[in-house]
Scaffold this active site. Structure first.
Site, PDB file in Angstrom:
ATOM      1  N   GLY A  11       0.815  -1.216   0.000  1.00  8.39           N
ATOM      2  CA  GLY A  11       0.000   0.000   0.000  1.00  8.39           C
ATOM      3  C   GLY A  11       0.848   1.265   0.000  1.00  8.39           C
ATOM      4  O   GLY A  11       2.079   1.216   0.047  1.00  8.39           O
ATOM      5  N   ILE A  13       1.335   3.671   2.272  1.00  4.22           N
ATOM      6  CA  ILE A  13       2.194   3.874   3.440  1.00  4.22           C
ATOM      7  C   ILE A  13       3.120   2.675   3.626  1.00  4.22           C
ATOM      8  O   ILE A  13       4.316   2.832   3.897  1.00  4.22           O
ATOM      9  CB  ILE A  13       1.344   4.118   4.712  1.00  4.22           C
ATOM     10  CG1 ILE A  13       0.550   5.422   4.564  1.00  4.22           C
ATOM     11  CG2 ILE A  13       2.223   4.147   5.955  1.00  4.22           C
ATOM     12  CD1 ILE A  13      -0.344   5.757   5.739  1.00  4.22           C
ATOM     13  N   ASP A  35      -3.050 -12.267   4.447  1.00  2.50           N
ATOM     14  CA  ASP A  35      -4.379 -11.687   4.659  1.00  2.50           C
ATOM     15  C   ASP A  35      -4.568 -11.554   6.171  1.00  2.50           C
ATOM     16  O   ASP A  35      -4.656 -12.565   6.879  1.00  2.50           O
ATOM     17  CB  ASP A  35      -5.439 -12.617   4.050  1.00  2.50           C
ATOM     18  CG  ASP A  35      -6.852 -12.102   4.263  1.00  2.50           C
ATOM     19  OD1 ASP A  35      -7.046 -11.159   5.066  1.00  2.50           O
ATOM     20  OD2 ASP A  35      -7.764 -12.667   3.633  1.00  2.50           O
ATOM     21  N   THR A  61      -9.287   0.152   2.820  1.00  2.00           N
ATOM     22  CA  THR A  61      -9.356   1.610   2.895  1.00  2.00           C
ATOM     23  C   THR A  61     -10.378   2.225   1.931  1.00  2.00           C
ATOM     24  O   THR A  61     -10.422   3.446   1.801  1.00  2.00           O
ATOM     25  CB  THR A  61      -7.958   2.222   2.601  1.00  2.00           C
ATOM     26  OG1 THR A  61      -7.547   1.808   1.292  1.00  2.00           O
ATOM     27  CG2 THR A  61      -6.925   1.790   3.621  1.00  2.00           C
ATOM     28  N   TYR A 124     -16.213   2.652   7.772  1.00  2.00           N
ATOM     29  CA  TYR A 124     -14.745   2.611   7.748  1.00  2.00           C
ATOM     30  C   TYR A 124     -14.179   3.157   9.067  1.00  2.00           C
ATOM     31  O   TYR A 124     -13.324   2.527   9.693  1.00  2.00           O
ATOM     32  CB  TYR A 124     -14.235   3.431   6.558  1.00  2.00           C
ATOM     33  CG  TYR A 124     -12.747   3.656   6.555  1.00  2.00           C
ATOM     34  CD1 TYR A 124     -11.846   2.629   6.274  1.00  2.00           C
ATOM     35  CD2 TYR A 124     -12.214   4.926   6.841  1.00  2.00           C
ATOM     36  CE1 TYR A 124     -10.472   2.855   6.280  1.00  2.00           C
ATOM     37  CE2 TYR A 124     -10.848   5.151   6.845  1.00  2.00           C
ATOM     38  CZ  TYR A 124      -9.985   4.121   6.562  1.00  2.00           C
ATOM     39  OH  TYR A 124      -8.622   4.342   6.574  1.00  2.00           O
ATOM     40  N   TRP A 146      -5.619  12.123   4.979  1.00  2.00           N
ATOM     41  CA  TRP A 146      -5.476  12.609   3.597  1.00  2.00           C
ATOM     42  C   TRP A 146      -4.134  12.184   3.005  1.00  2.00           C
ATOM     43  O   TRP A 146      -3.331  13.012   2.568  1.00  2.00           O
ATOM     44  CB  TRP A 146      -5.616  14.133   3.544  1.00  2.00           C
ATOM     45  CG  TRP A 146      -6.961  14.688   3.883  1.00  2.00           C
ATOM     46  CD1 TRP A 146      -7.939  14.111   4.646  1.00  2.00           C
ATOM     47  CD2 TRP A 146      -7.490  15.965   3.476  1.00  2.00           C
ATOM     48  NE1 TRP A 146      -9.025  14.938   4.732  1.00  2.00           N
ATOM     49  CE2 TRP A 146      -8.772  16.084   4.025  1.00  2.00           C
ATOM     50  CE3 TRP A 146      -6.993  17.010   2.714  1.00  2.00           C
ATOM     51  CZ2 TRP A 146      -9.582  17.212   3.828  1.00  2.00           C
ATOM     52  CZ3 TRP A 146      -7.783  18.136   2.517  1.00  2.00           C
ATOM     53  CH2 TRP A 146      -9.077  18.235   3.070  1.00  2.00           C
TER      54      TRP A 146
HETATM   55  N1  LIG Z   1      -5.183   6.811   2.718  1.00  2.00           N
HETATM   56  C1  LIG Z   1      -5.494   7.676   3.673  1.00  2.00           C
HETATM   57  O1  LIG Z   1      -5.863   8.817   3.397  1.00  2.00           O
HETATM   58  C2  LIG Z   1      -5.379   7.260   5.121  1.00  2.00           C
HETATM   59  C3  LIG Z   1      -5.691   8.217   6.081  1.00  2.00           C
HETATM   60  C4  LIG Z   1      -5.573   7.873   7.411  1.00  2.00           C
HETATM   61  C5  LIG Z   1      -5.166   6.606   7.768  1.00  2.00           C
HETATM   62  N2  LIG Z   1      -4.880   5.681   6.821  1.00  2.00           N
HETATM   63  C6  LIG Z   1      -4.486   4.348   7.275  1.00  2.00           C
HETATM   64  O2  LIG Z   1      -3.153   4.087   6.883  1.00  2.00           O
HETATM   65  C7  LIG Z   1      -2.993   2.692   6.625  1.00  2.00           C
HETATM   66  C8  LIG Z   1      -2.373   2.495   5.263  1.00  2.00           C
HETATM   67  O3  LIG Z   1      -3.247   3.071   4.297  1.00  2.00           O
HETATM   68  P1  LIG Z   1      -2.782   3.448   2.831  1.00  2.00           P
HETATM   69  O4  LIG Z   1      -3.084   4.848   2.595  1.00  2.00           O
HETATM   70  O5  LIG Z   1      -1.406   2.925   2.595  1.00  2.00           O
HETATM   71  O6  LIG Z   1      -3.858   2.595   2.034  1.00  2.00           O
HETATM   72  P2  LIG Z   1      -3.688   1.537   0.870  1.00  2.00           P
HETATM   73  O7  LIG Z   1      -2.763   2.073  -0.163  1.00  2.00           O
HETATM   74  O8  LIG Z   1      -5.072   1.116   0.495  1.00  2.00           O
HETATM   75  O9  LIG Z   1      -2.929   0.341   1.607  1.00  2.00           O
HETATM   76  C9  LIG Z   1      -3.590  -0.617   2.380  1.00  2.00           C
HETATM   77  C10 LIG Z   1      -3.037  -1.947   1.987  1.00  2.00           C
HETATM   78  O10 LIG Z   1      -3.687  -2.951   2.765  1.00  2.00           O
HETATM   79  C11 LIG Z   1      -3.947  -4.048   1.922  1.00  2.00           C
HETATM   80  N3  LIG Z   1      -5.034  -4.883   2.420  1.00  2.00           N
HETATM   81  C12 LIG Z   1      -6.365  -4.791   2.186  1.00  2.00           C
HETATM   82  N4  LIG Z   1      -7.009  -5.810   2.775  1.00  2.00           N
HETATM   83  C13 LIG Z   1      -6.053  -6.551   3.406  1.00  2.00           C
HETATM   84  C14 LIG Z   1      -6.093  -7.745   4.160  1.00  2.00           C
HETATM   85  N5  LIG Z   1      -7.254  -8.381   4.405  1.00  2.00           N
HETATM   86  N6  LIG Z   1      -4.919  -8.232   4.633  1.00  2.00           N
HETATM   87  C15 LIG Z   1      -3.754  -7.616   4.376  1.00  2.00           C
HETATM   88  N7  LIG Z   1      -3.649  -6.485   3.670  1.00  2.00           N
HETATM   89  C16 LIG Z   1      -4.792  -5.964   3.181  1.00  2.00           C
HETATM   90  C17 LIG Z   1      -4.273  -3.458   0.573  1.00  2.00           C
HETATM   91  O11 LIG Z   1      -4.049  -4.408  -0.440  1.00  2.00           O
HETATM   92  P3  LIG Z   1      -5.021  -4.489  -1.724  1.00  2.00           P
HETATM   93  O12 LIG Z   1      -5.092  -3.103  -2.272  1.00  2.00           O
HETATM   94  O13 LIG Z   1      -4.319  -5.475  -2.606  1.00  2.00           O
HETATM   95  O14 LIG Z   1      -6.339  -4.985  -1.213  1.00  2.00           O
HETATM   96  C18 LIG Z   1      -3.308  -2.284   0.507  1.00  2.00           C
HETATM   97  O15 LIG Z   1      -2.085  -2.646  -0.118  1.00  2.00           O
HETATM   98  C19 LIG Z   1      -4.365   2.063   6.795  1.00  2.00           C
HETATM   99  O16 LIG Z   1      -4.457   1.516   8.084  1.00  2.00           O
HETATM  100  C20 LIG Z   1      -5.319   3.230   6.671  1.00  2.00           C
HETATM  101  O17 LIG Z   1      -6.500   2.998   7.398  1.00  2.00           O
HETATM  102  C21 LIG Z   1      -4.958   5.990   5.495  1.00  2.00           C
END
Ligand SMILES: NC(=O)c1ccc[n+]([C@@H]2O[C@H](COP(=O)([O-])OP(=O)(O)OC[C@H]3O[C@@H](n4cnc5c(N)ncnc54)[C@H](OP(=O)(O)O)[C@@H]3O)[C@@H](O)[C@H]2O)c1
Length: 280
Positions: A11, A13, A35, A61, A124, A146
């Site tokens: 992902g 981050i 998973d 997400t 969410y 964000w």
């Molecule tokens: N994006 C934002 O704006 C934001 C803001 C605040 C907090 N966060 C938090 O920061 C963290 C990282 O988010 P990010 O922005 O890097 O989002 P992201 O790019 O969607 O990364 C999340 C990763 O988790 C994977 N994932 C989904 N279901 C899963 C499962 N069952 N088991 C293992 N991995 C799984 C996804 O893989 P697939 O895509 O292959 O399913 C994706 O690679 C998350 O905890 C999110 O809640 C994000």
């Protein structure tokens, strides 16, 4: 701290966290490899590798899709975090959980402190708060907002794509937050993990904007005309989005500030870096 396991390593981050731990032994577990909702796999992966720390960045997400499938949201984001926390406890690994501004309802007029009471308004947000509740006391919770970066989909890429496809763009002017860049977040996550800092930390880039203001800045940084962006109210979005968003997503980085730890820079700095990279 020698060995670190990263969930969600594919992902936005997760990929930057893997890079930030260069020099350590990093076990990068992307969704296909691990998973987090599968307890047996999680326990096997963690106990067989016995990491010193686990950075849990894996999550479902897709905020709007979560509204339509709460079971999946809670299975991945809450129960999945229970599984990761259990694994980390079994091997004595330090755990760091990534959480979100969506744990708040956005009605507070000022930026949210780490000690403010969460009240999520979306599936969410509730499922991510469920994850926070699975984390023990001796662990780090990093709440951010964000998120943008080089890897994966994010608003900077969306804004630039829309600017190529349309002359006029509209963005809401009544949701405010702090854009946060994955390559700035990751080194701070590393620091909090290496220091084994317990508790909640709000970690964002500095600078409060609405989506409208942010879209204008993105165009300006990309040498495009910011006047092409028009403001709109959330209530006027067509079609309305399934998941409500907090109007105020501002996270006061109070725990960092009060502990005299450095804050991340103003968002304009990493935004300029990212736009340069995307345009090169
Ligand atoms: N994006 C934002 O704006 C934001 C803001 C605040 C907090 N966060 C938090 O920061 C963290 C990282 O988010 P990010 O922005 O890097 O989002 P992201 O790019 O969607 O990364 C999340 C990763 O988790 C994977 N994932 C989904 N279901 C899963 C499962 N069952 N088991 C293992 N991995 C799984 C996804 O893989 P697939 O895509 O292959 O399913 C994706 O690679 C998350 O905890 C999110 O809640 C994000």
């Amino acid at each position: 701290m020698t060995r670190v396991l990263v969930t969600g390593a594919g992902g936005q981050i997760g990929r930057e966290v893997v890079d930030a731990f260069a020099g350590h032994e990093v076990l990068a577990a992307d969704h296909a490899t691990l998973d987090v909702s599968d307890r047996d796999s999680v326990l096997q992966a963690i106990t067989s590798s016995a990491p010193d720390a686990v950075v849990h960045a894996g999550a479902w997400t897709a905020v709007d899709a979560c509204e339509g499938d709460p079971d999946r949201a809670f299975r991945v984001n809450s129960l999945g975090t229970r599984n990761v926390a259990e694994g980390a406890r079994r091997v004595g690994a330090w755990l760091c959980y990534l959480s979100t501004d969506y744990v708040f309802d956005g009605t507070k007029p000022e930026p949210y402190l780490e000690w403010d009471r969460p009240n999520p308004v979306s599936v969410y947000g509730r499922s991510k708060l469920g994850g926070e509740h699975e984390i023990g006391r001796d662990a780090t919770i990093v709440r951010t907002s964000w998120v943008c970066g080089l890897h994966g989909n994010n608003m900077v890429k969306t804004i630039l794509r829309l600017a190529q496809e349309h002359e006029k763009l509209t963005f809401v002017d009544d949701q405010r937050g702090q854009p946060s860049f994955a390559d700035d977040l990751a080194p701070m996550i590393r620091r909090l993990v290496v220091d084994r800092r317990p508790g909640i930390f709000h970690v964002t880039n500095q600078g409060a904007v609405s989506w409208f203001e942010f879209a204008r800045t993105v165009l300006e940084v990309a040498d495009l005309d910011p006047g092409r962006v028009r403001p709109i109210a959330t209530a006027d979005l067509e079609p309305p989005r399934p998941a409500p968003r907090p109007a105020n997503s501002l996270l006061d980085n109070a725990a960092l500030r009060l502990a005299t730890l450095p804050l991340l820079p103003h968002y304009r700095e990493p935004l300029e870096r990212l736009v340069r990279e995307l345009q090169s």
